[in-house]
Write an enzyme that holds these catalytic residues in place. Structure first.
Site, PDB file in Angstrom:
ATOM      1  N   GLY A   1       0.836  -1.195   0.000  1.00  0.00           N
ATOM      2  CA  GLY A   1       0.000   0.000   0.000  1.00  0.00           C
ATOM      3  C   GLY A   1       0.869   1.242   0.000  1.00  0.00           C
TER       4      GLY A   1
ATOM      5  N   LYS B   1       0.512   0.330   6.780  1.00  0.00           N
ATOM      6  CA  LYS B   1       1.116  -1.004   6.686  1.00  0.00           C
ATOM      7  C   LYS B   1       1.900  -1.377   7.941  1.00  0.00           C
ATOM      8  CE  LYS B   1       3.525  -0.061   3.076  1.00  0.00           C
ATOM      9  NZ  LYS B   1       3.100   1.363   3.051  1.00  0.00           N
TER      10      LYS B   1
ATOM     11  N   SER C   1       5.927  -1.795  -2.215  1.00  0.00           N
ATOM     12  CA  SER C   1       5.915  -2.719  -3.369  1.00  0.00           C
ATOM     13  C   SER C   1       4.897  -2.267  -4.418  1.00  0.00           C
ATOM     14  CB  SER C   1       5.656  -4.158  -2.917  1.00  0.00           C
ATOM     15  OG  SER C   1       4.662  -4.265  -1.933  1.00  0.00           O
TER      16      SER C   1
END
EC number: 2.7.1.25
Length: 211
Positions: free
Chosen positions: A31, A37, A105
């Protein structure tokens, strides 16, 4: 000529899982920066630890202090960052441990490459969904402010894209869902997959009953 041959070990992943009393997997939280996160990853690890589940938390920022400190934020370096992190997570999964990875990511191809390194069912992709406007307002590390001022180039959500998962295993929306509910959703998915073991399952049921 390739002279490197895989050396089998006498103790297998199945042996380690039996010893631990639960299965193993990687929970991959993806995210935007500021989406939550790291907060969710920490709360999830604590919840699993309290159930007697062996875990290890691989935080993206922490890894860039050591293992990935030589990497920048170009697409090529981001791909290598994901590859290295996934390789480490794979070792933990082989050790019978649940690895929790919290990384932006941003690119689907890199996340899919990471998933392909694991056996079916071992890679749990969690999309930590939060509008970029909310992430900017939170800005816990001051990174959006610096990116908007031109001090950081290639920052995801500002001048670099984020490609959300198409079919994540779990999606939590942190702009509208309390932390406890986000963690509960991930735990429920792990329970449904039968990854936590009988004792952890009973501990979770007792905790739910106490609430």
């Amino acid at each position: 000529m390739n002279t490197i041959v895989w050396q089998p070990t006498p103790v297998t992943k199945a042996d380690r899982r039996r010893l631990n009393g639960h299965s193993s997997c990687v929970v991959w939280l993806t995210g935007l920066s500021g989406s939550g996160k790291s907060t969710i990853a920490g709360a999830l690890e604590l919840a699993l630890h309290e159930r007697g589940v062996r875990t290890y938390l691989l935080d993206g920022d922490n890894l860039r202090h050591g293992l990935n400190r030589d990497l920048g934020f170009s697409p090529e370096h981001r791909a290598e960052n994901i590859r290295r992190t996934a390789e480490v997570a794979k070792l933990f999964v082989d050790a019978g441990i649940i690895a929790i990875c919290g990384l932006i990511s941003p690119y689907r191809r890199d996340r899919e490459a990471a998933r392909a390194m694991f056996e079916p069912g071992e890679f749990i992709e969690v999309f930590v969904d939060c509008p970029v406007e909310v992430c900017r307002s939170r800005d816990p590390k001051g990174l959006y402010k610096r990116a908007l001022a031109g001090e950081i180039k290639g920052f995801t959500g500002i001048d670099d894209p984020y490609e959300p998962p198409i079919r994540p295993d779990v999606m939590v929306q942190t702009d509208r869902t309390p932390l406890r509910e986000c963690v509960r959703a991930i735990l429920h998915h792990l329970e449904q997959r039968g990854l936590l073991g009988a004792s952890a399952q009973r501990a979770g049921e007792r905790a739910a009953g106490e609430r």
